[in-house]
Design a protein around this motif. Structure first.
Motif, PDB file in Angstrom:
ATOM      1  N   SER A   1     -97.838  52.846  52.974  1.00  0.00           N
ATOM      2  CA  SER A   1     -97.453  51.855  54.937  1.00  0.00           C
ATOM      3  C   SER A   1     -98.947  51.591  55.089  1.00  0.00           C
ATOM      4  O   SER A   1     -99.968  52.054  55.684  1.00  0.00           O
ATOM      5  N   PRO A   2     -98.517  50.290  55.893  1.00  0.00           N
ATOM      6  CA  PRO A   2     -99.446  50.306  56.798  1.00  0.00           C
ATOM      7  C   PRO A   2    -100.352  51.778  58.179  1.00  0.00           C
ATOM      8  O   PRO A   2     -99.586  52.310  58.183  1.00  0.00           O
TER       9      PRO A   2
ATOM     10  N   ARG B   1    -108.113  42.449  65.817  1.00  0.00           N
ATOM     11  CA  ARG B   1    -107.455  42.086  65.234  1.00  0.00           C
ATOM     12  C   ARG B   1    -109.185  40.915  65.110  1.00  0.00           C
ATOM     13  O   ARG B   1    -109.472  40.592  63.655  1.00  0.00           O
ATOM     14  N   GLU B   2    -110.302  40.690  66.239  1.00  0.00           N
ATOM     15  CA  GLU B   2    -110.944  39.838  65.899  1.00  0.00           C
ATOM     16  C   GLU B   2    -111.891  40.545  65.220  1.00  0.00           C
ATOM     17  O   GLU B   2    -112.803  39.811  64.206  1.00  0.00           O
ATOM     18  N   ALA B   3    -112.210  41.856  64.789  1.00  0.00           N
ATOM     19  CA  ALA B   3    -113.363  42.870  63.428  1.00  0.00           C
ATOM     20  C   ALA B   3    -112.684  42.346  62.359  1.00  0.00           C
ATOM     21  O   ALA B   3    -113.625  42.128  61.792  1.00  0.00           O
ATOM     22  N   PHE B   4    -111.143  42.663  62.649  1.00  0.00           N
ATOM     23  CA  PHE B   4    -110.782  42.559  60.961  1.00  0.00           C
ATOM     24  C   PHE B   4    -110.910  40.869  60.036  1.00  0.00           C
ATOM     25  O   PHE B   4    -112.004  40.813  59.439  1.00  0.00           O
ATOM     26  N   ARG B   5    -110.973  39.816  61.331  1.00  0.00           N
ATOM     27  CA  ARG B   5    -110.870  38.693  60.613  1.00  0.00           C
ATOM     28  C   ARG B   5    -112.533  37.807  60.406  1.00  0.00           C
ATOM     29  O   ARG B   5    -112.884  37.122  59.627  1.00  0.00           O
ATOM     30  N   GLU B   6    -114.029  38.934  60.992  1.00  0.00           N
ATOM     31  CA  GLU B   6    -115.314  38.680  60.561  1.00  0.00           C
ATOM     32  C   GLU B   6    -114.733  39.323  59.774  1.00  0.00           C
ATOM     33  O   GLU B   6    -116.026  39.291  59.001  1.00  0.00           O
TER      34      GLU B   6
ATOM     35  N   ARG C   1    -109.852  50.722  39.883  1.00  0.00           N
ATOM     36  CA  ARG C   1    -109.473  50.286  41.390  1.00  0.00           C
ATOM     37  C   ARG C   1    -108.019  50.621  41.021  1.00  0.00           C
ATOM     38  O   ARG C   1    -107.188  50.715  40.426  1.00  0.00           O
ATOM     39  N   VAL C   2    -108.071  50.987  42.646  1.00  0.00           N
ATOM     40  CA  VAL C   2    -106.098  51.698  42.569  1.00  0.00           C
ATOM     41  C   VAL C   2    -105.761  50.629  44.064  1.00  0.00           C
ATOM     42  O   VAL C   2    -106.764  50.003  45.199  1.00  0.00           O
ATOM     43  N   PRO C   3    -105.282  50.637  44.464  1.00  0.00           N
ATOM     44  CA  PRO C   3    -104.735  49.190  45.634  1.00  0.00           C
ATOM     45  C   PRO C   3    -105.274  50.687  46.962  1.00  0.00           C
ATOM     46  O   PRO C   3    -104.603  51.460  47.254  1.00  0.00           O
ATOM     47  N   VAL C   4    -105.185  50.045  47.771  1.00  0.00           N
ATOM     48  CA  VAL C   4    -105.174  50.571  49.296  1.00  0.00           C
ATOM     49  C   VAL C   4    -104.147  50.254  50.216  1.00  0.00           C
ATOM     50  O   VAL C   4    -103.667  48.682  49.854  1.00  0.00           O
ATOM     51  N   PRO C   5    -103.980  51.030  51.039  1.00  0.00           N
ATOM     52  CA  PRO C   5    -103.106  50.965  52.279  1.00  0.00           C
ATOM     53  C   PRO C   5    -103.185  49.484  52.918  1.00  0.00           C
ATOM     54  O   PRO C   5    -104.143  49.724  53.189  1.00  0.00           O
ATOM     55  N   PRO C   6    -102.653  48.650  53.518  1.00  0.00           N
ATOM     56  CA  PRO C   6    -103.055  47.728  54.470  1.00  0.00           C
ATOM     57  C   PRO C   6    -102.989  48.796  56.080  1.00  0.00           C
ATOM     58  O   PRO C   6    -102.886  48.837  55.921  1.00  0.00           O
ATOM     59  N   LEU C   7    -104.129  47.350  56.982  1.00  0.00           N
ATOM     60  CA  LEU C   7    -105.236  48.396  57.448  1.00  0.00           C
ATOM     61  C   LEU C   7    -104.084  47.614  58.944  1.00  0.00           C
ATOM     62  O   LEU C   7    -103.398  46.618  59.311  1.00  0.00           O
ATOM     63  N   HIS C   8    -103.832  48.311  59.789  1.00  0.00           N
ATOM     64  CA  HIS C   8    -102.985  48.431  61.037  1.00  0.00           C
ATOM     65  C   HIS C   8    -103.480  47.640  61.928  1.00  0.00           C
ATOM     66  O   HIS C   8    -104.135  49.150  62.734  1.00  0.00           O
ATOM     67  N   VAL C   9    -103.210  46.923  62.496  1.00  0.00           N
ATOM     68  CA  VAL C   9    -104.227  46.476  63.852  1.00  0.00           C
ATOM     69  C   VAL C   9    -103.374  45.951  65.285  1.00  0.00           C
ATOM     70  O   VAL C   9    -102.557  45.937  65.194  1.00  0.00           O
TER      71      VAL C   9
ATOM     72  N   ALA D   1    -109.003  46.403  55.147  1.00  0.00           N
ATOM     73  CA  ALA D   1    -108.599  46.584  54.323  1.00  0.00           C
ATOM     74  C   ALA D   1    -107.873  45.475  53.127  1.00  0.00           C
ATOM     75  O   ALA D   1    -106.919  44.785  54.106  1.00  0.00           O
ATOM     76  N   PHE D   2    -108.107  45.308  52.101  1.00  0.00           N
ATOM     77  CA  PHE D   2    -107.958  44.539  51.310  1.00  0.00           C
ATOM     78  C   PHE D   2    -107.759  44.888  49.879  1.00  0.00           C
ATOM     79  O   PHE D   2    -106.464  45.937  50.246  1.00  0.00           O
ATOM     80  N   ARG D   3    -106.973  45.329  48.523  1.00  0.00           N
ATOM     81  CA  ARG D   3    -106.505  45.233  47.759  1.00  0.00           C
ATOM     82  C   ARG D   3    -107.385  46.425  47.606  1.00  0.00           C
ATOM     83  O   ARG D   3    -105.634  47.016  47.682  1.00  0.00           O
ATOM     84  N   THR D   4    -108.468  46.715  47.021  1.00  0.00           N
ATOM     85  CA  THR D   4    -108.641  47.261  46.546  1.00  0.00           C
ATOM     86  C   THR D   4    -109.831  47.954  47.724  1.00  0.00           C
ATOM     87  O   THR D   4    -110.293  49.439  46.902  1.00  0.00           O
ATOM     88  N   SER D   5    -110.472  47.309  48.381  1.00  0.00           N
ATOM     89  CA  SER D   5    -111.275  47.726  49.042  1.00  0.00           C
ATOM     90  C   SER D   5    -111.863  47.848  50.539  1.00  0.00           C
ATOM     91  O   SER D   5    -110.486  47.437  51.206  1.00  0.00           O
ATOM     92  N   MET D   6    -112.185  48.302  50.906  1.00  0.00           N
ATOM     93  CA  MET D   6    -112.396  48.426  52.474  1.00  0.00           C
ATOM     94  C   MET D   6    -113.714  48.528  53.157  1.00  0.00           C
ATOM     95  O   MET D   6    -114.700  48.748  52.468  1.00  0.00           O
ATOM     96  N   GLU D   7    -113.512  47.479  54.214  1.00  0.00           N
ATOM     97  CA  GLU D   7    -115.379  48.018  54.823  1.00  0.00           C
ATOM     98  C   GLU D   7    -115.462  48.377  55.853  1.00  0.00           C
ATOM     99  O   GLU D   7    -113.959  48.482  57.159  1.00  0.00           O
ATOM    100  N   VAL D   8    -116.298  48.924  56.488  1.00  0.00           N
ATOM    101  CA  VAL D   8    -116.337  50.256  56.933  1.00  0.00           C
ATOM    102  C   VAL D   8    -117.883  50.234  58.031  1.00  0.00           C
ATOM    103  O   VAL D   8    -118.292  49.573  57.715  1.00  0.00           O
ATOM    104  N   GLY D   9    -117.472  49.995  58.909  1.00  0.00           N
ATOM    105  CA  GLY D   9    -118.421  50.051  60.359  1.00  0.00           C
ATOM    106  C   GLY D   9    -119.124  51.284  60.616  1.00  0.00           C
ATOM    107  O   GLY D   9    -118.289  52.401  61.043  1.00  0.00           O
ATOM    108  N   VAL D  10    -120.182  51.538  60.847  1.00  0.00           N
ATOM    109  CA  VAL D  10    -121.039  52.780  60.896  1.00  0.00           C
ATOM    110  C   VAL D  10    -122.022  52.641  62.417  1.00  0.00           C
ATOM    111  O   VAL D  10    -122.844  51.586  62.218  1.00  0.00           O
ATOM    112  N   THR D  11    -121.972  53.077  62.906  1.00  0.00           N
ATOM    113  CA  THR D  11    -123.122  53.141  64.361  1.00  0.00           C
ATOM    114  C   THR D  11    -123.621  54.423  64.437  1.00  0.00           C
ATOM    115  O   THR D  11    -123.210  55.411  63.771  1.00  0.00           O
ATOM    116  N   VAL D  12    -125.499  54.626  64.479  1.00  0.00           N
ATOM    117  CA  VAL D  12    -125.902  56.136  64.863  1.00  0.00           C
ATOM    118  C   VAL D  12    -126.266  56.141  66.089  1.00  0.00           C
ATOM    119  O   VAL D  12    -127.002  54.797  66.306  1.00  0.00           O
TER     120      VAL D  12
END
Length: 172
Positions: A5-6, A139-144, A125-133, A85-96
Motif C-alpha cells: 500500500s502507498p 508532488r513537485e519533488a516527485f515530478r523532479e 529486484r523486488v517491487p516497492v510500494p508507491p509513495l503517497h505524496v 518510488a518507482f517500480r523497484t527503485s526509490m530516490e532519496v534526498g539527504v542533507t547534512v
C-alpha cells in the motif's frame, strides 16, 4: 509478502547525528568528504528501507554537493527522506547540516540524491510500494525525481567512452 500500500514520505524520514572527531578529518581539520558520503549512504539506505521494508542497495549517488566544511568538534546532522518510488527503485534526498555545539549555529554543508533498489535474498529486484505524496511540495519533488530518473536512465546508455581509458594500471 511486504505491504504494497502507498507509504507516506514522512514515515521514511531519518535523522542521524555524528560528532566530527579527528579520525574523521583531513589535514585541514574538516570532515573527510568520503566519511560524509558514507554517512549519507547509510542515512539514505535507512529511509529507503523504511519505505519498502526490504533490503536495499545503492544504485547511484547524484548531485552530491559539498557546500561548506564541517569542523572537528562540530556535529553533523543528517536528514533523509524518500522523494519518489518507482517500480523497484526509490530516490532519496539527504542533507547534512553542521552544528556548532557551543553556539547552536547550523548551516547546510552537503546535499545529495541517491537511488536505492530493493532486492530479495538472491539479489533480484523486488517491487516497492508507491509513495503517497501529501503536499504540493512533495508532488513537485516527485515530478523532479521522475525527470532525473529519465535522465539517469538515458545517461546509462550514452557518455560511457570515458570508461575505455580507465584500464587497470600494471602493478596497481
Amino acid at each position: 509478502m511486504p505491504d504494497m500500500s502507498p507509504k507516506s514520505a514522512k514515515d521514511t524520514e531519518v535523522v542521524m547525528t555524528q560528532l566530527i572527531l579527528p579520525p574523521d578529518a583531513n589535514n585541514l581539520n574538516a570532515a573527510f568528504g568520503g566519511k560524509v558520503m558514507e554517512w549519507i549512504d547509510i542515512c539514505g539506505a535507512v529511509a529507503a528501507q523504511r519505505h519498502c521494508r526490504q533490503v536495499v542497495v545503492t544504485a547511484s549517488m547524484d548531485d552530491l554537493h559539498f557546500h561548506a566544511p564541517i569542523k572537528v568538534g562540530w556535529v553533523a546532522l543528517l536528514h533523509a527522506r524518500v522523494l519518489a518510488a518507482f517500480r523497484t527503485s526509490m530516490e532519496v534526498g539527504v542533507t547534512v547540516h553542521a552544528e556548532n555545539p557551543l553556539t547552536g549555529e547550523r548551516f547546510l554543508t552537503t546535499s545529495a540524491l541517491l537511488t536505492f533498489v530493493a532486492i530479495d535474498k538472491d539479489g533480484g529486484r523486488v517491487p516497492v510500494p508507491p509513495l503517497h505524496v501529501e503536499s504540493e511540495a512533495e508532488r513537485e519533488a516527485f515530478r523532479e525525481a521522475e525527470s532525473r530518473r529519465a535522465q539517469r536512465l538515458a545517461r546509462q546508455k550514452e557518455n560511457q567512452n570515458w570508461l575505455k581509458v580507465m584500464r587497470p594500471l600494471a602493478g596497481a
